[in-house]
Write a protein that holds these residues in place. Structure first.
Motif, PDB file in Angstrom:
ATOM      1  N   GLN A 376       0.838  -1.209   0.000  1.00  0.00           N
ATOM      2  CA  GLN A 376       0.000   0.000   0.000  1.00  0.00           C
ATOM      3  C   GLN A 376       0.870   1.254   0.000  1.00  0.00           C
ATOM      4  O   GLN A 376       0.598   2.226  -0.726  1.00  0.00           O
ATOM      5  CB  GLN A 376      -0.923  -0.025   1.220  1.00  0.00           C
ATOM      6  N   SER A 377       1.922   1.228   0.813  1.00  0.00           N
ATOM      7  CA  SER A 377       2.813   2.402   0.853  1.00  0.00           C
ATOM      8  C   SER A 377       3.503   2.597  -0.493  1.00  0.00           C
ATOM      9  O   SER A 377       3.663   3.734  -0.976  1.00  0.00           O
ATOM     10  CB  SER A 377       3.857   2.222   1.957  1.00  0.00           C
ATOM     11  N   GLY A 380       1.093   4.103  -2.845  1.00  0.00           N
ATOM     12  CA  GLY A 380       0.880   5.511  -2.513  1.00  0.00           C
ATOM     13  C   GLY A 380       2.012   6.393  -2.995  1.00  0.00           C
ATOM     14  O   GLY A 380       1.794   7.514  -3.488  1.00  0.00           O
ATOM     15  N   LYS A 383       1.886   6.701  -6.829  1.00  0.00           N
ATOM     16  CA  LYS A 383       0.741   7.481  -7.329  1.00  0.00           C
ATOM     17  C   LYS A 383       1.134   8.937  -7.550  1.00  0.00           C
ATOM     18  O   LYS A 383       0.530   9.627  -8.377  1.00  0.00           O
ATOM     19  CB  LYS A 383      -0.404   7.350  -6.314  1.00  0.00           C
ATOM     20  N   ARG A 384       2.110   9.425  -6.831  1.00  0.00           N
ATOM     21  CA  ARG A 384       2.491  10.837  -6.955  1.00  0.00           C
ATOM     22  C   ARG A 384       3.105  11.154  -8.333  1.00  0.00           C
ATOM     23  O   ARG A 384       3.095  12.302  -8.756  1.00  0.00           O
ATOM     24  CB  ARG A 384       3.503  11.196  -5.866  1.00  0.00           C
ATOM     25  N   ARG A 391      -3.462   7.789 -12.194  1.00  0.00           N
ATOM     26  CA  ARG A 391      -3.510   8.095 -10.756  1.00  0.00           C
ATOM     27  C   ARG A 391      -4.759   7.483 -10.126  1.00  0.00           C
ATOM     28  O   ARG A 391      -4.719   6.940  -9.020  1.00  0.00           O
ATOM     29  CB  ARG A 391      -3.463   9.624 -10.576  1.00  0.00           C
ATOM     30  N   ALA A 395      -5.044   4.697  -7.255  1.00  0.00           N
ATOM     31  CA  ALA A 395      -5.829   4.941  -6.029  1.00  0.00           C
ATOM     32  C   ALA A 395      -6.783   3.781  -5.748  1.00  0.00           C
ATOM     33  O   ALA A 395      -6.974   3.354  -4.604  1.00  0.00           O
ATOM     34  CB  ALA A 395      -6.579   6.259  -6.156  1.00  0.00           C
ATOM     35  N   GLU A 398      -4.727   0.967  -4.454  1.00  0.00           N
ATOM     36  CA  GLU A 398      -4.333   1.231  -3.068  1.00  0.00           C
ATOM     37  C   GLU A 398      -5.489   1.004  -2.105  1.00  0.00           C
ATOM     38  O   GLU A 398      -5.318   0.461  -1.006  1.00  0.00           O
ATOM     39  CB  GLU A 398      -3.818   2.662  -2.964  1.00  0.00           C
ATOM     40  N   CYS A 399      -6.707   1.405  -2.559  1.00  0.00           N
ATOM     41  CA  CYS A 399      -7.899   1.219  -1.698  1.00  0.00           C
ATOM     42  C   CYS A 399      -8.155  -0.266  -1.453  1.00  0.00           C
ATOM     43  O   CYS A 399      -8.453  -0.680  -0.338  1.00  0.00           O
ATOM     44  CB  CYS A 399      -9.104   1.892  -2.355  1.00  0.00           C
ATOM     45  N   HIS A 402      -5.729  -1.704   0.867  1.00  0.00           N
ATOM     46  CA  HIS A 402      -6.068  -1.284   2.233  1.00  0.00           C
ATOM     47  C   HIS A 402      -7.182  -2.156   2.816  1.00  0.00           C
ATOM     48  O   HIS A 402      -7.179  -2.446   4.018  1.00  0.00           O
ATOM     49  CB  HIS A 402      -6.483   0.189   2.234  1.00  0.00           C
ATOM     50  N   ASN A 435     -10.542   9.172   1.585  1.00  0.00           N
ATOM     51  CA  ASN A 435      -9.199   9.749   1.507  1.00  0.00           C
ATOM     52  C   ASN A 435      -8.525   9.493   0.176  1.00  0.00           C
ATOM     53  O   ASN A 435      -7.725  10.314  -0.297  1.00  0.00           O
ATOM     54  CB  ASN A 435      -8.324   9.186   2.627  1.00  0.00           C
ATOM     55  N   LEU A 436      -8.837   8.375  -0.475  1.00  0.00           N
ATOM     56  CA  LEU A 436      -8.091   7.965  -1.657  1.00  0.00           C
ATOM     57  C   LEU A 436      -8.813   8.218  -2.984  1.00  0.00           C
ATOM     58  O   LEU A 436      -8.174   8.510  -3.994  1.00  0.00           O
ATOM     59  CB  LEU A 436      -7.715   6.478  -1.567  1.00  0.00           C
TER      60      LEU A 436
END
Length: 542
Positions: A376-377, A380, A383-384, A391, A395, A398-399, A402, A435-436
Motif C-alpha cells: 500500500q505504501s 501511494g 501514485k504521486r 492516478r 488509487a 491502493e484502496c 487497504h 481519503n483515496l
C-alpha cells in the motif's frame, strides 16, 4: 451388571421356589388328608363299638324274653329269674317282658323302679319310631334311647314283636346304667383334645367322654349326620371346631366327636417351615451374592467409571488401585490408567504442535499484513508520479490493498484469528475511500447500526464490494454524495445498502462482482436503479 446378575439369580430361584411351594403344599395336603381320615376312622370305630354293644344288649334282652315266655313262669318266679340275670350281667338295672297272652315279667335292682315305672317307660319308647335295621340279621323292631327315673338316668333298649301270639314275647325293655356304655366309649391313649358323645334321637346326650362338658363343645346347630360326616362349625361357645359323626341307627341316633388335634397345628407349622425355610435361604443367598458382587466387582467398576467421567474436569483422574481388588478388575484398571497416561502424552504433544501451528499462522498473517502495508505504501508513493486515469487506477488499487490490510489488522487485533466486527471494518473502509478516491466536490459517509461479525474470508469480499460500487460511482458522477447503511433485519441477517444523493448512470458490474457476492454468501434484495446503488442481505452468526 448387577441388574443382569440379579435377573440370573431370580431365574434360578423362581423354579426352585415353585418346586418348594408345590412340594410343601403336596405334603401339607397329604398330612391333612391323613389327619382327616384318622378322625373319621376314629369316629367310625366308636360307632361300630356302639352298634356291637347295643346289638349285644338287644340279643341279651331277646334271649331272656324268649326264655321266660317259653317257660311260662309265674310272676314271682319270673321276677326272681330276672334278678339273677340282672345280677350276673353287670350294669343291667331293670328288665320288663310282656307276652302276647298278657303275662308280665319285671325285675329291677333299684328299689325305686317298679312294674308301673317300667310300663310307662316302655310306653314312651313305643311312641318313638323304631331304628332302621343294621347290616346282618334283622332282630325285629328295636328302639334305643334313655330314660330318666327319679334323679337317675338309664340307657333304654326296647324290642317289640307285634305279630307275637300265645306265649311268645310281644314286648321287652332293658334299662342299663350309663357307666356301662361310658366304659365302651373309653378314649384310650392319644385322646388329648378329643371329646365324644352318643346322641339320642330326641337330641339328648346318652353318654359322653372327654375333658370338656358336651354342653360346651357340641355344635351350635345340631343336625344328624349323613351316615358318615365331617365338617367345621362353631360350638355353643362360638369357638370354631372340627366335628365328625357317624350314624348308629336311624333316625337321629349317632356318635359325634370333636377334635382339637395338635397335629393340625403341627402340619401348618411344618408347611410354613417347608415353605419359608427354602425361600428364606434362597433370598439370603441372593443378598449375599449381591453384596459380594457389589463389594468385589461393582465397587471397583464404579471407581473406573468415575475416573473416566472425571477426565473431562480433572486431567489427573486415575482408576483406584488396591491390593484386595480382583485380579481381572485390577488388570482392567491398570490398562485404563496406562491408556490415560498415553492419552495425556499424546494430548501434550498435540497441544505443543497446535501452539506451534498457531504461532506460525499468526506470524504468517503478520507477515501478510506487513507485506500489504508495504505494498500500500509503495502504491501511494508511486501514485504521486502519475496524473488522471493512471492516478485514479493506482488509487483504486491502493484502496483494495487497504481493504486486505484492514481485514488482517482487525482479525489479528488480539493476537489470534477472530471474527471481524462489520461496523468497525466498514467505517475504516469508508474512511479510506474518502481519503483515496473521492474528489473535492464529492463525499461518502456511513450509517452502520449493527454489532454483527463476519469471518475474515467473508469480510474481505464485503469490503471489495463496497469499494467497487463506490469507486465506479465516484469516478462517473461529479459532485455525488454516497451513503453506506448497514442495519439488522433479524438476529442472523444484516442488510447492506449504498445510496447516492442523485440519480446516477448505472453501469453493468464487472464479472468479478458476482464472485464477490458468492464469497460473501449475499443475496441482492434491491436492484441498482435511480439513486439506489444496490441492496444486499448477508447472513451471519454473531
Amino acid at each position: 451388571m448387577r441388574g443382569r446378575l440379579l435377573a440370573l439369580l431370580i431365574a434360578i430361584e423362581l423354579p426352585i421356589g415353585c418346586v418348594t411351594v408345590l412340594t410343601a403344599a403336596t405334603a401339607y395336603r397329604t398330612i391333612m388328608g391323613d389327619i382327616e381320615a384318622s378322625q373319621v376312622q376314629t369316629t367310625d370305630d366308636f360307632a361300630v363299638r356302639m352298634r356291637v354293644w347295643y346289638r349285644g344288649a338287644l340279643r341279651s334282652l331277646l334271649s331272656f324274653g324268649a326264655t321266660v315266655s317259653e317257660a311260662a313262669l309265674p310272676p314271682e318266679l319270673c321276677g326272681q329269674a330276672g334278678l339273677k340275670m340282672l345280677d350276673r350281667a353287670r350294669g343291667f338295672s331293670a328288665v320288663l317282658v310282656r307276652s302276647a297272652d298278657g303275662r308280665l315279667c319285671s325285675a329291677a335292682l333299684d328299689p325305686g323302679i317298679d312294674a308301673q315305672v317300667l310300663e310307662r317307660t316302655a310306653a314312651s319308647m313305643r311312641a318313638s319310631p323304631p331304628v332302621a335295621p343294621w347290616k346282618g340279621v334283622d332282630l325285629g323292631a328295636a328302639r334305643y334311647g334313655q330314660a330318666s327315673i327319679g334323679d337317675r338316668r338309664y340307657l333304654a333298649v326296647h324290642a317289640q314283636n307285634p305279630a307275637a301270639t300265645g306265649q311268645d314275647m310281644q314286648e321287652a325293655l332293658l334299662l342299663v346304667a350309663p357307666a356301662v356304655l361310658e366304659s365302651v366309649l373309653d378314649l384310650g391313649r392319644g385322646s388329648k383334645g378329643m371329646d365324644i358323645a352318643l346322641v339320642a334321637p330326641d337330641g339328648g346326650i346318652v353318654a359322653n367322654r372327654g375333658d370338656t362338658p358336651p354342653e360346651a363343645w357340641l355344635p351350635r346347630e345340631s343336625r344328624p349326620p349323613a351316615e358318615l360326616d365331617r365338617w367345621h362349625a362353631a360350638d355353643r361357645e362360638g369357638t370354631e371346631r372340627t366335628y365328625a359323626a357317624r350314624t348308629i341307627a336311624e333316625p337321629g341316633f349317632y356318635v359325634i366327636a370333636t377334635f382339637n388335634d395338635p397335629h393340625e397345628r403341627d402340619a401348618l407349622i411344618q408347611l410354613a417351615v417347608f415353605l419359608l425355610a427354602p425361600l428364606a435361604t434362597l433370598s439370603l443367598l441372593c443378598l449375599v451374592y449381591l453384596r459380594a458382587i457389589d463389594r468385589h466387582c461393582v465397587r471397583w467398576l464404579r471407581s473406573i467409571e468415575t475416573a473416566a467421567r472425571s477426565r473431562s474436569s480433572s486431567k489427573r483422574a486415575r482408576a483406584a488401585m488396591a491390593d484386595d481388588m480382583p485380579s481381572d478388575i485390577r488388570s482392567v484398571a491398570e490398562a485404563f490408567n496406562a491408556m490415560v497416561d498415553e492419552q495425556e502424552v499424546r494430548q501434550r504433544r498435540l497441544q505443543t504442535a497446535l501452539d506451534d501451528n498457531r504461532f506460525l499462522v499468526r506470524e504468517l498473517h503478520h507477515r501478510v499484513k506487513n507485506s500489504l502495508q508495504v505494498v500500500q505504501s509503495y502504491i501511494g508513493l508511486s501514485k504521486r508520479d502519475y496524473q488522471d486515469e493512471a492516478r485514479t487506477a493506482l488509487a483504486d488499487a491502493e484502496c483494495r490493498v487497504h481493504v486486505l490490510s484492514a481485514a488482517y489488522r482487525f482479525t489479528l487485533a488480539d493476537g489470534e484469528m477472530q471474527p471481524v466486527r462489520v461496523d468497525l471494518f466498514l467505517e475504516d473502509v469508508v474512511s479510506m475511500i474518502a481519503n483515496l478516491i473521492r474528489r473535492r466536490d464529492q463525499w461518502i459517509s456511513s450509517r452502520i447500526e449493527t454489532a454483527a461479525t463476519l469471518s475474515v474470508d467473508r469480510i474481505i469480499p464485503l469490503g471489495f464490494l463496497v469499494a467497487d460500487v463506490a469507486s465506479r460511482v465516484l469516478r462517473s458522477t461529479p459532485g455525488a454524495r454516497i451513503t453506506l447503511s448497514v442495519v439488522d433485519l433479524d438476529e442472523a441477517t444484516i442488510e447492506v445498502a449504498l445510496e447516492a444523493d442523485r440519480e446516477v448512470a448505472h453501469q453493468e458490474p464487472p464479472r468479478l462482482f458476482a464472485g464477490l457476492l458468492a464469497q460473501i454468501e449475499a443475496v441482492q434484495s434491491g436492484p441498482a436503479e435511480g439513486r439506489s446503488l444496490g441492496r444486499w442481505r448477508v447472513r451471519h452468526h454473531g
